[in-house]
Design a protein around this motif. Sequence first.
Motif, mmCIF file in Angstrom:
data_model
loop_
_atom_site.group_PDB
_atom_site.id
_atom_site.type_symbol
_atom_site.label_atom_id
_atom_site.label_comp_id
_atom_site.label_asym_id
_atom_site.label_seq_id
_atom_site.Cartn_x
_atom_site.Cartn_y
_atom_site.Cartn_z
ATOM 1 N N ALA A 260 -7.151 0.947 3.876
ATOM 2 C CA ALA A 260 -7.111 0.142 2.656
ATOM 3 C C ALA A 260 -7.173 1.092 1.471
ATOM 4 N N GLY A 261 -6.085 1.184 0.711
ATOM 5 C CA GLY A 261 -6.056 1.999 -0.495
ATOM 6 C C GLY A 261 -6.525 1.171 -1.669
ATOM 7 N N THR A 262 -7.554 1.649 -2.374
ATOM 8 C CA THR A 262 -8.129 0.888 -3.476
ATOM 9 C C THR A 262 -7.948 1.624 -4.802
ATOM 10 N N THR A 263 -8.000 0.869 -5.875
ATOM 11 C CA THR A 263 -7.913 1.444 -7.220
ATOM 12 C C THR A 263 -9.251 2.068 -7.573
ATOM 13 N N GLU B 262 -10.095 -2.974 -6.136
ATOM 14 C CA GLU B 262 -9.279 -3.867 -5.314
ATOM 15 C C GLU B 262 -8.195 -3.071 -4.592
ATOM 16 N N GLU B 263 -7.722 -3.615 -3.473
ATOM 17 C CA GLU B 263 -6.748 -2.937 -2.635
ATOM 18 C C GLU B 263 -5.336 -3.071 -3.189
ATOM 19 N N SER B 264 -4.608 -1.953 -3.146
ATOM 20 C CA SER B 264 -3.200 -1.964 -3.523
ATOM 21 C C SER B 264 -2.307 -1.820 -2.295
ATOM 22 N N ILE B 265 -2.842 -1.314 -1.189
ATOM 23 C CA ILE B 265 -2.059 -1.179 0.032
ATOM 24 C C ILE B 265 -2.959 -1.319 1.249
ATOM 25 N N LEU B 266 -2.437 -1.998 2.262
ATOM 26 C CA LEU B 266 -3.081 -2.079 3.566
ATOM 27 C C LEU B 266 -2.086 -1.602 4.608
ATOM 28 N N ILE B 267 -2.554 -0.758 5.515
ATOM 29 C CA ILE B 267 -1.744 -0.333 6.649
ATOM 30 C C ILE B 267 -2.594 -0.545 7.888
ATOM 31 N N ALA B 268 -2.077 -1.332 8.826
ATOM 32 C CA ALA B 268 -2.768 -1.578 10.089
ATOM 33 C C ALA B 268 -1.835 -1.167 11.224
ATOM 34 N N VAL B 269 -2.393 -0.451 12.198
ATOM 35 C CA VAL B 269 -1.621 -0.060 13.382
ATOM 36 C C VAL B 269 -2.460 -0.315 14.625
ATOM 37 N N SER B 270 -1.782 -0.671 15.725
ATOM 38 C CA SER B 270 -2.474 -0.831 17.000
ATOM 39 C C SER B 270 -1.747 -0.019 18.059
#
Length: 178
Positions: A62-65, A119-127
């Motif tokens: 989660a990339g946040t400001t 607040e989050e500007s990007i979410l990356i989820a991998v499984s």
Amino acid sequence: MTPLLSLSLVLVYIHTMAAQQDDTWQISEDGCHVALTHAHLDASAAMNLVRSPAAGAIVLFAGTTRDNFAGKPVKELQYTTYHQRALRTMLGIAAALRSKHGLHGIAMVHRLGTVPIGEESILIAVSSSHRQAAWRAGEEALEECKAKVEVWKREEFEGEEGVWRANRDGAVGEKVAE
């Protein structure tokens, strides 16, 4: 141009602009999910997109400001994009990483518009079946996204004019003369 045709074009333009403010643009294909949205990002929803009974690991970034850049107090970030092209680029990155790392799923969601501090500007989820592949793929997805996806940000500073930047760490854009 007839008045009726002119009015129709204005209404289409207004509807299109409103849709860009309220909508989420997304593509899902073969375990790859990418989206651009003006809404708040939901970490649980991103993780649910990549869940698999075969997965032993889910990694979420989660990339946040943050509140500063190079010692200057940041007020907020503003993101803009050409959404059709950015989605294609994001999907290409996701598909390549899914294949390369043997992922069960990958999701990349980028927020547009104003993103306040914290607040989050990007979410990356991998499984993946194992954590090592998930860790590597998650970091690589972020770096590829920052390097290639057609998203631009403007850092707004407290008491100072904002700066357009490429969506990469520290890459300052050049001011365009009017």
